[in-house]
Design a protein around this motif. Structure first.
Motif, PDB file in Angstrom:
ATOM      1  N   LYS A  43       0.799  -1.225   0.000  1.00  0.00           N
ATOM      2  CA  LYS A  43       0.000   0.000   0.000  1.00  0.00           C
ATOM      3  C   LYS A  43       0.838   1.284   0.000  1.00  0.00           C
ATOM      4  CE  LYS A  43      -4.284   1.557   2.030  1.00  0.00           C
ATOM      5  NZ  LYS A  43      -5.275   1.304   3.065  1.00  0.00           N
ATOM      6  N   PRO A  44       1.895   1.406   0.810  1.00  0.00           N
ATOM      7  CA  PRO A  44       2.682   2.646   0.748  1.00  0.00           C
ATOM      8  C   PRO A  44       3.374   2.864  -0.600  1.00  0.00           C
ATOM      9  CG  PRO A  44       3.179   1.424   2.744  1.00  0.00           C
ATOM     10  CD  PRO A  44       2.334   0.549   1.893  1.00  0.00           C
ATOM     11  N   PHE A  45       3.754   1.788  -1.273  1.00  0.00           N
ATOM     12  CA  PHE A  45       4.434   1.919  -2.561  1.00  0.00           C
ATOM     13  C   PHE A  45       3.480   2.389  -3.656  1.00  0.00           C
ATOM     14  CE2 PHE A  45       7.034  -1.254  -0.336  1.00  0.00           C
ATOM     15  CZ  PHE A  45       8.255  -0.609  -0.392  1.00  0.00           C
ATOM     16  N   VAL A  46       2.240   2.029  -3.563  1.00  0.00           N
ATOM     17  CA  VAL A  46       1.246   2.379  -4.585  1.00  0.00           C
ATOM     18  C   VAL A  46       0.989   3.876  -4.609  1.00  0.00           C
ATOM     19  CG1 VAL A  46      -1.178   2.078  -5.227  1.00  0.00           C
ATOM     20  CG2 VAL A  46       0.171   0.113  -4.543  1.00  0.00           C
ATOM     21  N   ARG A  47       1.066   4.501  -3.468  1.00  0.00           N
ATOM     22  CA  ARG A  47       0.737   5.925  -3.381  1.00  0.00           C
ATOM     23  C   ARG A  47       1.866   6.840  -3.829  1.00  0.00           C
ATOM     24  NH1 ARG A  47      -2.938   6.206   2.043  1.00  0.00           N
ATOM     25  NH2 ARG A  47      -4.386   4.617   1.355  1.00  0.00           N
ATOM     26  N   LEU A  48       3.051   6.288  -4.037  1.00  0.00           N
ATOM     27  CA  LEU A  48       4.202   7.090  -4.450  1.00  0.00           C
ATOM     28  C   LEU A  48       4.279   7.198  -5.970  1.00  0.00           C
ATOM     29  CD1 LEU A  48       6.914   5.594  -2.094  1.00  0.00           C
ATOM     30  CD2 LEU A  48       5.821   7.812  -1.880  1.00  0.00           C
ATOM     31  N   ALA A  64       8.720   5.239  -5.827  1.00  0.00           N
ATOM     32  CA  ALA A  64       8.367   3.879  -5.406  1.00  0.00           C
ATOM     33  C   ALA A  64       9.495   2.901  -5.738  1.00  0.00           C
ATOM     34  CB  ALA A  64       7.066   3.435  -6.082  1.00  0.00           C
ATOM     35  N   GLY A  65      10.114   3.083  -6.894  1.00  0.00           N
ATOM     36  CA  GLY A  65      11.241   2.222  -7.257  1.00  0.00           C
ATOM     37  C   GLY A  65      12.410   2.395  -6.310  1.00  0.00           C
ATOM     38  N   ALA A  66      12.703   3.637  -5.964  1.00  0.00           N
ATOM     39  CA  ALA A  66      13.800   3.897  -5.023  1.00  0.00           C
ATOM     40  C   ALA A  66      13.474   3.349  -3.637  1.00  0.00           C
ATOM     41  CB  ALA A  66      14.068   5.396  -4.949  1.00  0.00           C
ATOM     42  N   ALA A  67      12.234   3.493  -3.209  1.00  0.00           N
ATOM     43  CA  ALA A  67      11.822   2.967  -1.906  1.00  0.00           C
ATOM     44  C   ALA A  67      11.889   1.439  -1.905  1.00  0.00           C
ATOM     45  CB  ALA A  67      10.410   3.438  -1.567  1.00  0.00           C
ATOM     46  N   TRP A  68      11.514   0.824  -3.020  1.00  0.00           N
ATOM     47  CA  TRP A  68      11.580  -0.638  -3.121  1.00  0.00           C
ATOM     48  C   TRP A  68      13.028  -1.109  -3.050  1.00  0.00           C
ATOM     49  CZ3 TRP A  68       8.701  -4.579  -2.291  1.00  0.00           C
ATOM     50  CH2 TRP A  68       9.104  -5.824  -2.735  1.00  0.00           C
ATOM     51  N   LEU A  69      13.934  -0.441  -3.745  1.00  0.00           N
ATOM     52  CA  LEU A  69      15.351  -0.813  -3.676  1.00  0.00           C
ATOM     53  C   LEU A  69      15.909  -0.627  -2.269  1.00  0.00           C
ATOM     54  CD1 LEU A  69      16.835   0.564  -6.998  1.00  0.00           C
ATOM     55  CD2 LEU A  69      16.551  -1.813  -6.324  1.00  0.00           C
TER      56      LEU A  69
END
Length: 66
Positions: free
Chosen positions: A8-13, A18-23
């Protein structure tokens, strides 16, 4: 579907954020696993810890993300 709460937090970025947060999340989990490995295997010598860290960071799926 409890695992959807993780995404859910990644979807809102925005996409790039979101890619940077995922990495960053993947790297944090990988480093946490490495810390658990060092605690579980105290027989790994200090000289070999650098090699183990490089092997962990060279894990192919992680390299494909970067």
């Amino acid at each position: 579907m409890w695992f959807a709460y993780f995404w859910k937090p990644f979807v809102r970025l925005p996409y790039e954020a979101a890619g940077a947060a995922w990495l960053a999340t993947s790297l944090a989990f990988m480093l946490a696993g490495l810390a658990c490995l060092w605690r579980a295997c105290p027989e790994i010598r200090e000289a070999d810890r650098t090699l183990v860290a490089l092997l962990v960071l060279s894990f192919e799926p992680f390299l494909f993300e970067c």
